[in-house]
Write a protein that holds these residues in place. Structure first.
Motif, mmCIF file in Angstrom:
data_model
loop_
_atom_site.group_PDB
_atom_site.id
_atom_site.type_symbol
_atom_site.label_atom_id
_atom_site.label_comp_id
_atom_site.label_asym_id
_atom_site.label_seq_id
_atom_site.Cartn_x
_atom_site.Cartn_y
_atom_site.Cartn_z
ATOM 1 N N PHE A 1 5.146 2.426 51.641
ATOM 2 C CA PHE A 1 5.165 1.196 52.412
ATOM 3 C C PHE A 1 6.315 1.250 53.405
ATOM 4 O O PHE A 1 7.226 2.065 53.270
ATOM 5 C CB PHE A 1 5.355 -0.018 51.480
ATOM 6 C CG PHE A 1 4.134 -0.349 50.667
ATOM 7 C CD1 PHE A 1 3.756 0.459 49.599
ATOM 8 C CD2 PHE A 1 3.354 -1.444 50.971
ATOM 9 C CE1 PHE A 1 2.618 0.174 48.856
ATOM 10 C CE2 PHE A 1 2.220 -1.754 50.238
ATOM 11 C CZ PHE A 1 1.857 -0.942 49.179
ATOM 12 N N ARG A 2 6.278 0.346 54.357
ATOM 13 C CA ARG A 2 7.399 0.234 55.282
ATOM 14 C C ARG A 2 7.579 -1.218 55.694
ATOM 15 O O ARG A 2 6.646 -2.003 55.704
ATOM 16 C CB ARG A 2 7.191 1.103 56.523
ATOM 17 C CG ARG A 2 6.047 0.668 57.432
ATOM 18 C CD ARG A 2 5.852 1.673 58.542
ATOM 19 N NE ARG A 2 4.739 1.303 59.416
ATOM 20 C CZ ARG A 2 4.253 2.090 60.364
ATOM 21 N NH1 ARG A 2 4.777 3.303 60.562
ATOM 22 N NH2 ARG A 2 3.256 1.685 61.122
ATOM 23 N N ARG A 3 8.829 -1.537 56.010
ATOM 24 C CA ARG A 3 9.146 -2.857 56.533
ATOM 25 C C ARG A 3 9.984 -2.692 57.779
ATOM 26 O O ARG A 3 11.121 -2.197 57.705
ATOM 27 C CB ARG A 3 9.894 -3.709 55.515
ATOM 28 C CG ARG A 3 10.022 -5.165 55.954
ATOM 29 C CD ARG A 3 11.117 -5.909 55.222
ATOM 30 N NE ARG A 3 11.043 -5.785 53.798
ATOM 31 C CZ ARG A 3 10.432 -6.631 52.977
ATOM 32 N NH1 ARG A 3 9.794 -7.674 53.471
ATOM 33 N NH2 ARG A 3 10.461 -6.452 51.668
ATOM 34 N N GLU B 1 6.583 -8.163 58.037
ATOM 35 C CA GLU B 1 6.224 -8.054 56.635
ATOM 36 C C GLU B 1 6.137 -6.569 56.229
ATOM 37 O O GLU B 1 5.874 -5.697 57.061
ATOM 38 C CB GLU B 1 4.859 -8.705 56.385
ATOM 39 C CG GLU B 1 4.809 -10.188 56.678
ATOM 40 C CD GLU B 1 5.583 -10.991 55.663
ATOM 41 O OE1 GLU B 1 6.271 -11.952 56.065
ATOM 42 O OE2 GLU B 1 5.507 -10.654 54.462
ATOM 43 N N ARG B 2 6.333 -6.337 54.939
ATOM 44 C CA ARG B 2 6.150 -4.973 54.441
ATOM 45 C C ARG B 2 4.663 -4.633 54.467
ATOM 46 O O ARG B 2 3.831 -5.456 54.083
ATOM 47 C CB ARG B 2 6.715 -4.856 53.020
ATOM 48 C CG ARG B 2 6.724 -3.446 52.491
ATOM 49 C CD ARG B 2 7.768 -3.239 51.396
ATOM 50 N NE ARG B 2 7.640 -4.149 50.274
ATOM 51 C CZ ARG B 2 8.508 -4.178 49.260
ATOM 52 N NH1 ARG B 2 9.542 -3.359 49.237
ATOM 53 N NH2 ARG B 2 8.332 -5.027 48.269
ATOM 54 N N GLU B 3 4.345 -3.414 54.913
ATOM 55 C CA GLU B 3 2.947 -2.996 55.018
ATOM 56 C C GLU B 3 2.747 -1.638 54.367
ATOM 57 O O GLU B 3 3.642 -0.778 54.373
ATOM 58 C CB GLU B 3 2.507 -2.932 56.487
ATOM 59 C CG GLU B 3 3.196 -1.876 57.311
ATOM 60 C CD GLU B 3 2.656 -1.790 58.737
ATOM 61 O OE1 GLU B 3 1.740 -2.549 59.090
ATOM 62 O OE2 GLU B 3 3.169 -0.935 59.482
ATOM 63 N N GLU C 1 0.428 -4.552 48.704
ATOM 64 C CA GLU C 1 1.709 -4.646 48.014
ATOM 65 C C GLU C 1 1.567 -5.126 46.572
ATOM 66 O O GLU C 1 2.244 -4.631 45.671
ATOM 67 C CB GLU C 1 2.612 -5.585 48.811
ATOM 68 C CG GLU C 1 4.055 -5.574 48.389
ATOM 69 C CD GLU C 1 4.943 -6.340 49.361
ATOM 70 O OE1 GLU C 1 4.466 -6.691 50.461
ATOM 71 O OE2 GLU C 1 6.105 -6.578 49.015
ATOM 72 N N TRP D 1 9.249 -0.210 42.471
ATOM 73 C CA TRP D 1 9.607 0.080 43.855
ATOM 74 C C TRP D 1 10.919 0.833 43.952
ATOM 75 O O TRP D 1 11.836 0.637 43.144
ATOM 76 C CB TRP D 1 9.759 -1.225 44.638
ATOM 77 C CG TRP D 1 8.458 -1.948 44.790
ATOM 78 C CD1 TRP D 1 7.873 -2.776 43.872
ATOM 79 C CD2 TRP D 1 7.576 -1.894 45.910
ATOM 80 N NE1 TRP D 1 6.675 -3.239 44.359
ATOM 81 C CE2 TRP D 1 6.474 -2.724 45.605
ATOM 82 C CE3 TRP D 1 7.617 -1.239 47.135
ATOM 83 C CZ2 TRP D 1 5.407 -2.897 46.501
ATOM 84 C CZ3 TRP D 1 6.563 -1.421 48.017
ATOM 85 C CH2 TRP D 1 5.483 -2.240 47.706
ATOM 86 N N TYR E 1 11.380 2.629 54.693
ATOM 87 C CA TYR E 1 10.214 3.137 53.989
ATOM 88 C C TYR E 1 10.474 3.141 52.490
ATOM 89 O O TYR E 1 11.548 3.554 52.043
ATOM 90 C CB TYR E 1 9.878 4.549 54.470
ATOM 91 C CG TYR E 1 9.196 4.552 55.818
ATOM 92 C CD1 TYR E 1 9.900 4.254 56.968
ATOM 93 C CD2 TYR E 1 7.837 4.841 55.922
ATOM 94 C CE1 TYR E 1 9.273 4.228 58.216
ATOM 95 C CE2 TYR E 1 7.195 4.827 57.161
ATOM 96 C CZ TYR E 1 7.921 4.521 58.291
ATOM 97 O OH TYR E 1 7.293 4.503 59.517
ATOM 98 N N TYR E 2 9.467 2.690 51.747
ATOM 99 C CA TYR E 2 9.567 2.575 50.300
ATOM 100 C C TYR E 2 8.451 3.362 49.626
ATOM 101 O O TYR E 2 7.322 3.377 50.111
ATOM 102 C CB TYR E 2 9.393 1.120 49.866
ATOM 103 C CG TYR E 2 10.361 0.145 50.482
ATOM 104 C CD1 TYR E 2 10.103 -0.436 51.720
ATOM 105 C CD2 TYR E 2 11.525 -0.230 49.809
ATOM 106 C CE1 TYR E 2 10.987 -1.344 52.284
ATOM 107 C CE2 TYR E 2 12.406 -1.140 50.366
ATOM 108 C CZ TYR E 2 12.126 -1.687 51.610
ATOM 109 O OH TYR E 2 13.005 -2.587 52.149
ATOM 110 N N GLY F 1 14.269 2.141 49.131
ATOM 111 C CA GLY F 1 13.954 2.338 50.531
ATOM 112 C C GLY F 1 14.873 3.317 51.219
ATOM 113 O O GLY F 1 16.020 3.538 50.821
ATOM 114 N N ALA G 1 11.469 1.773 60.614
ATOM 115 C CA ALA G 1 11.365 0.831 59.498
ATOM 116 C C ALA G 1 12.123 1.383 58.304
ATOM 117 O O ALA G 1 12.545 2.546 58.306
ATOM 118 C CB ALA G 1 9.901 0.618 59.109
#
Length: 125
Positions: free
Chosen positions: A35-37, A42-44, A109, A115, A92-93, A118, A90
């Motif tokens: 994911f990334r924010r 919002e995180r996507e 999500e 998680w 990244y997670y 990041g 961003a």
């Protein structure tokens, strides 16, 4: 619960490449997501990989540029990012769906329970 840890973030120029990694040796039969924010957004979900089958899914914005993979021992998953653009900037997670088995959608999500903290990716123009 054990934390995930991402590594490999950094700063690159437009068009450059980076590879992120996440240690997942405890989760060899799970869905792993990336994911990334971005700042103010919002995180996507950008990519997912089912550790058991190797099936991958991607957000439309990264298809053809990002590739999710895992090593042969399934200890690490990777996100290979090519043709990076400034809009890819961003945090990244990586994330794990603790339900065993393949990913569901893989990019939502709420499907993930664990998680990482990041890692920052910055792409300059």
């Amino acid at each position: 619960q054990a934390q995930l840890k991402e590594s490999g973030g950094g700063s690159v120029q437009n068009g450059g490449s980076l590879t992120l990694s996440c240690e997942v040796y405890r989760y060899k039969n799970n869905c792993i997501g990336w994911f990334r924010r971005a700042l103010g957004k919002e995180r996507e979900g950008v990519a997912s990989i089912s550790a058991s089958s190797g099936t991958t899914r991607y957000h439309d914005s990264v298809k053809g540029r990002f590739t999710a993979s895992q090593d042969s021992d399934k200890n690490f998953v990777y996100l290979h990012m090519n043709e990076l653009k400034p809009e890819d900037t961003a945090i990244y997670y990586c994330a794990v769906d603790l339900r065993p088995g393949d990913c569901y959608s893989g990019l939502l999500e709420y499907e993930y329970n664990l998680w990482g903290q990041g890692t920052q990716v910055t792409v300059s123009s």
